[in-house]
Design an enzyme around this catalytic site. Sequence first.
Site, short mmCIF file in Angstrom:
data_model
loop_
_atom_site.label_atom_id
_atom_site.label_comp_id
_atom_site.label_asym_id
_atom_site.label_seq_id
_atom_site.Cartn_x
_atom_site.Cartn_y
_atom_site.Cartn_z
N GLY A 1 -10.56 -6.23 1.41
CA GLY A 1 -10.42 -5.88 0.00
C GLY A 1 -10.04 -4.43 -0.20
O GLY A 1 -9.34 -3.82 0.62
N GLY A 2 -10.54 -3.87 -1.30
CA GLY A 2 -10.20 -2.48 -1.63
C GLY A 2 -10.63 -1.48 -0.59
O GLY A 2 -10.07 -0.39 -0.49
N GLY B 1 25.57 8.35 10.09
CA GLY B 1 24.47 8.87 9.29
C GLY B 1 23.20 9.06 10.09
O GLY B 1 22.38 9.93 9.79
N ALA B 2 23.02 8.25 11.15
CA ALA B 2 21.83 8.39 11.97
C ALA B 2 21.80 9.75 12.67
O ALA B 2 20.72 10.32 12.88
CB ALA B 2 21.76 7.25 13.00
#
Length: 519
Positions: free
Chosen positions: A174-175, A409-410
């Site tokens: 959970g949280g 771009g890499a």
Amino acid sequence: MGDGTLHERIAELRELKSAARLGQDPAATERQHAKGKLTAHERIALLLDKGSFTEVEGLRRHRARGFGLEDRRPHSDGVVTGWGTVHGRTVFVYAHDFRIFGGALGEAHAQKIHKIMDLAAAAGAPLVSLNDGAGARIQEGVSALAGYGGIFQRNVRASGVIPQISVMLGPCAGGAAYSPALTDFVFMVRDISQMFITGPDVIQAVTGEQVSQNGLGGADVHATVSGVASLAYDDEESCLEDVRYLLSLLPSNNREMPPHELPADPAERSNDALLDLVPSDPNRSYDMRAVVEEIVDDGEFFEVHAGWATNVLCALARLDGHVVGVIANQPASLAGVLDIHASEKAARFVSTCDAFNIPLVTLVDVPGFLPGVDQEHGGIIRHGAKLLYAYCNATVPRVSVILRKAYGGAYIVMDSQSIGADLTLAWPGNEIAVMGAEGAANVIFRREIAAAEDPDAVRAQKIKEYKNDLMHPYYAAERGLVDDVIDPRETRSALISGLRMLRDKHADLPSRKHGNPPQ
């Protein structure tokens, strides 16, 4: 009050503290051990230097009523908090005690954690959480949930200020799972630790899917699939030993430098082995770990997320006794391309190193970003930009070495000079270009190749021309995009020399509340 009475009170105090440490139910300790799990105090003893632990609020008890709680008020309220030392340096710790309310968080339990987190921030020392809890104490209702909110807020306030390490040694559902997610490093132990937002029973009820707790959120799942866990171990002892090792590589806070050790490995040591470790053929793979091992002090490095996004390697190591963060493409996995997960992994690591004054060493051998519909639809543009943002935002010393290829771009994203690398070196076999020669020739000379009587021969000739004109090893150096082309055997000494020069680097970011990085 006379001496006799005080002696009696001291004896009473010792008995009370001893009982609190042992727990009210001896069978609970036996059950913990039967699961292959240590108690909170046993874990703290493994984490901290012997005899250094000072407990805070060990006698705290909850004041909740209803559902039988008023008759169950054990000391410590299910969490042990305090401080000690690791390799002689102060470290704060809190450890859930699963023997008490299953380690569930109630109001008093949360307030103890809040206090130790505040003390860690005030003292400027790392915080380690040893997590083994069943979530919120439902008998206390919303007060327990509010306690988690206070933890999350403090996690965020301390982010980038002090190192925060989460060690998962039991369930976390959970949280409660969000606090580890907000910290810098997450350690997990196989079979005994699990993390998930909704458990197997809920998932089966809602979706019909059947899965075990380990299959849903076990250590290997989070270390190899989700990327939530930085590292996974077979037992608590080896896990906590590596937490100690990691702490030895980190500063106490963002105002200090990482601990320096006197090196036994000579700074000028030649890296002759690199000539054989890295094939000259750019299409042949190799293990980048062997390269890192050859370069760094004593061949030792601490790799994080080793099982997730394996096409990029992120590790802490030392060069000349000084801690550095190493980011490197891994040709042994997906040819070392950048994809969504690799970009996220490297971006997070770059930001962590920058926050804690750890210089960055980037080893580049990248053919580009991974092509594919799944990657584009999954947001490779957005996720790739995270790595770009992290490097551009980093103010620590940054040195990059281009081993072989650096395409498109890499190449730019992997800490090229154009995005702010302080020093860029390259080996004499480097290929820095928009794309590989084959692809470039097919685009530029497409018509000429198609019209030729022997297209293959013309294509081969054009590839050779493109390589000779635009991809020779000194093309980038001639244009000032590479500071020097070096003998691979000098890689270690060149890195140490460059980082020594940059040790007092100072760089200011623009005045702003905070940046808005891609998410």
